[in-house]
Design an enzyme around this catalytic site. Structure first.
Site, short mmCIF file in Angstrom:
data_model
loop_
_atom_site.label_atom_id
_atom_site.label_comp_id
_atom_site.label_asym_id
_atom_site.label_seq_id
_atom_site.Cartn_x
_atom_site.Cartn_y
_atom_site.Cartn_z
N ASN A 49 -14.31 -12.99 8.82
CA ASN A 49 -12.96 -12.47 9.02
C ASN A 49 -12.93 -10.97 8.69
O ASN A 49 -13.93 -10.41 8.21
CB ASN A 49 -11.97 -13.26 8.17
CG ASN A 49 -12.10 -12.91 6.70
OD1 ASN A 49 -13.20 -12.88 6.16
ND2 ASN A 49 -10.98 -12.64 6.05
N CYS A 102 -11.92 -8.98 6.34
CA CYS A 102 -12.24 -8.47 5.00
C CYS A 102 -13.50 -9.08 4.41
O CYS A 102 -13.87 -8.74 3.29
CB CYS A 102 -11.06 -8.68 4.08
SG CYS A 102 -9.65 -7.65 4.51
N GLU A 120 -14.36 -12.16 3.33
CA GLU A 120 -14.42 -13.27 2.37
C GLU A 120 -14.64 -14.62 3.03
O GLU A 120 -14.91 -15.60 2.33
CB GLU A 120 -13.15 -13.31 1.52
CG GLU A 120 -11.88 -13.78 2.23
CD GLU A 120 -11.12 -12.65 2.88
OE1 GLU A 120 -9.93 -12.84 3.21
OE2 GLU A 120 -11.71 -11.56 3.06
#
Length: 613
Positions: free
Chosen positions: A268, A270, A272
């Site tokens: 995704n 970011c 994580e």
């Protein structure tokens, strides 16, 4: 009980999470009514005879910001809007033909419009200059098609005043990897993307040995260069303009609980959530800062009994969210339901450590962080086992192969035994997101696993008449200390901010958290502008050796923006307030000043974020 919000928390809640009528009329009087709405919506997945009791339990978990569902859940649950409750998506595998490429472009637009952040692997597209059979032409390469995605994303306003966000990845052996690495040297290019190189174990070994490294596509070697030369190009780009990051993709796949039924090529926006094609995950965070007993005393520690009570409720809420959420695409629903990934993580970690007298990145803080994350991991899996006993394990659960995963094998023996006996409801349970705006809403607790950026700083809040009002934003732990000890008291030594930390402290904390998180973590290692290049690139090697699944750094630089050292109680500068100048104005208020780091930028004036956790 009415919850008191700081002015900036009130503004962000009103703008991003408060339910409103179509004409903008507020339908919720305070954040307590937002929690009522979310609890009732997630309880709809419960049987009728237990629904009211579970609703009340969910509402209790949300109270006082102890459990913080991610922004998509807060903004969308119970509103009736055509939005998704999932923050994280990775889109399908892009076929190497024009029709397939633009089919995937449309799917990306639909997902962004519904509020999801997306990731794409562009490694499947042939390199620039490769022949296009039947047309007599040559391919323009994956980076050129990323420009198309970028233009599309610029036109999409995601649900809830949320800017579209994307992650683009490319394999380290793709012939266009050098063009990918250099793409963001142009400050106007690919601004809607975060970029990451998929670094394989063989590549890292070749870098260490200074071996030759072939760039290939479709079984053909296009050219060869020294692996260390390519590594230095990646590092030089990151040093100069903060991208691309690096994802250690073989480690991601080797440690994946679901490696027996999926292969991961992207994350995704970011980072994580590493996800397979059409994979989806929703997020939530335990606010550790709200669980510290006897703060700022020698007896301070995390209330583990409160954690034991809170985590099962949070796991149940996230599992329910899968069933009550809308999905932009049918393939995303199929993936989510088949594997039932959830991403329960933490926020307020740095504040909790300070409240316990521990300095972020110190040996003692790293050890205590490991204890807390171990407790979270253990309770999350046991809660998922209990849900499996009640509702059945996730549909693709294969007992023998699941238990063979290195991550599952590292769980406590009684947890493994419980999974063997009853299965597990959720294929993966853990993730640590940036928690940008939801941490601000929780009266500015430290974000995710990040250190505190600054004890306090001055922020402008745009008013309805287009004027701005300046407010002082104070870190939660600092505010609590001032409340308990007095406004004039000096802050204890444990109160450190990003500026005072070494890169090694960041890496140590990232590795300590990653050890107990089965998905991944979002972390930016902030380094000073004057760090030498050799020392800078060594951070990535240390992150790899420490067991991290990826590495992202931020060094202040002219391309992404100069750090504005603003803040302090009297308007004095504070180097921990990491503001930068955006390349383009915020779509919500028009300001160009942002707070945060690449991948999770929050408008310093109105609080709108690009990242969306």
């Amino acid at each position: 009980m009415t919850v008191q919000l700081t002015p900036i928390a009130q503004r962000i809640w009103d703008m991003k999470y408060r339910r409103k009528a179509a004409d903008g009329t507020p339908l919720e009087a305070d954040i307590g009514e937002t929690w009522d709405r979310v609890a009732a919506a997630l309880a709809q997945a419960e049987p009728a005879h237990t629904r009211a009791a579970q609703r009340d339990a969910f509402r209790a978990a949300l109270d006082d910001f102890r459990f913080m569902p991610a922004g998509r859940i807060l903004a969308g649950a119970g509103t009736g809007l055509e939005v998704t409750l999932f923050n994280c998506f990775v889109m399908g595998t892009i076929p190497d033909d024009l029709h397939g490429i633009f089919t995937h472009l449309r799917e990306a637009a639909e997902t962004l419009r519904a509020g999801g952040g997306i990731g794409y692997d562009f490694s499947t597209l042939r390199p620039a200059g490769a022949p296009v059979r039947g047309l007599g032409g040559t391919a323009s390469g994956p980076v050129s098609f990323m420009d198309v995605w970028d233009a599309m994303c610029r036109t999409i306003m995601s649900a809830g005043n949320r800017r579209g966000a994307m992650m683009g990845t490319l394999r380290c052996d793709h012939p266009d990897i050098e063009a990918f690495i250099a793409a963001k040297a142009d400050p106007a290019r690919l601004r809607m993307f975060n970029l990451s190189v998929l670094a394989t174990d063989s590549f890292m070994a070749a870098v260490e040995a200074d071996d030759a490294w072939p760039l290939t596509f479709g079984g053909e070697v296009y050219r060869t260069l020294r692996a260390r030369e390519l590594w230095d190009r990646i590092m030089a780009a990151t040093y100069d303009y903060a991208e691309p990051g690096v994802i250690f993709i073989d480690r991601v796949n080797a440690l994946n609980n679901l490696a027996y039924c999926e292969i991961i090529h992207a994350t995704n926006p970011c980072g994580e959530e590493p996800l397979p094609p059409y994979g989806a995950c929703l997020l939530g965070s335990i606010n550790l800062a709200r669980l510290v007993r006897h703060p700022f005393t020698d007896a301070a520690d995390l209330d583990v009994s409160a954690l034991d009570e809170l985590v099962p409720r949070a796991v149940r809420m996230l599992d329910n969210a899968i069933d009550v959420s809308r999905f932009p695409l049918a393939q995303q629903r199929e993936e989510a339901v088949a594997k039932r990934r959830i991403g329960l993580g933490v926020t307020g970690l740095a504040d909790a450590l300070m409240m316990c007298g521990l300095t972020y990145g110190s040996d003692a803080a790293v050890a205590r962080t490991g204890d807390w994350l171990h407790a979270l991991q253990r309770r999350s899996y046991l809660a998922s086992v209990e849900l499996a006993r009640e509702r059945g394990p996730f549909p693709l659960f294969d007992r023998e192969r699941y238990l063979e995963s290195p991550t599952v094998q590292a769980l406590d023996a009684d947890v493994r035994a419980a999974i063997a006996a009853h299965g597990v409801r959720n294929g993966l349970v853990g993730s640590v997101a940036p928690t940008g705006t939801i941490s601000l809403v929780a009266n500015n607790v430290s974000s995710g696993l990040e250190p505190v950026y600054s004890p306090s700083y001055t922020r402008k809040i745009r008013q309805r008449d287009d004027t701005h009002r300046e407010v002082t934003v104070t870190d939660y732990a600092v505010a609590e200390y001032r409340r308990l000890v007095g406004d004039d008291s000096a802050l204890p030594p444990a109160f450190v901010d990003t500026e005072s930390l070494t890169p090694d402290a960041h890496v140590a904390m990232q590795a300590a958290v990653q050890r107990y998180i089965d998905a991944s973590v979002s972390k930016t290692i902030n380094v000073p502008a004057d760090i030498g290049f050799d020392a800078f690139k060594d951070v990535y090697r240390r992150a790899f050796e420490a067991g991290c699944k990826g590495c992202t750094t931020y060094r202040p630089n002219p391309t992404t923006g100069a750090v504005l050292e603003a803040g302090g109680d009297a308007g004095q500068t504070s180097p921990g307030d990491h503001r930068t100048l955006a390349e383009e104005p915020c779509r919500v208020c028009g300001a160009r000043e942002v707070l945060g780091h690449p991948g999770c930028r929050v408008c310093a004036h109105c609080g709108a974020s690009r990242c969306g956790a």
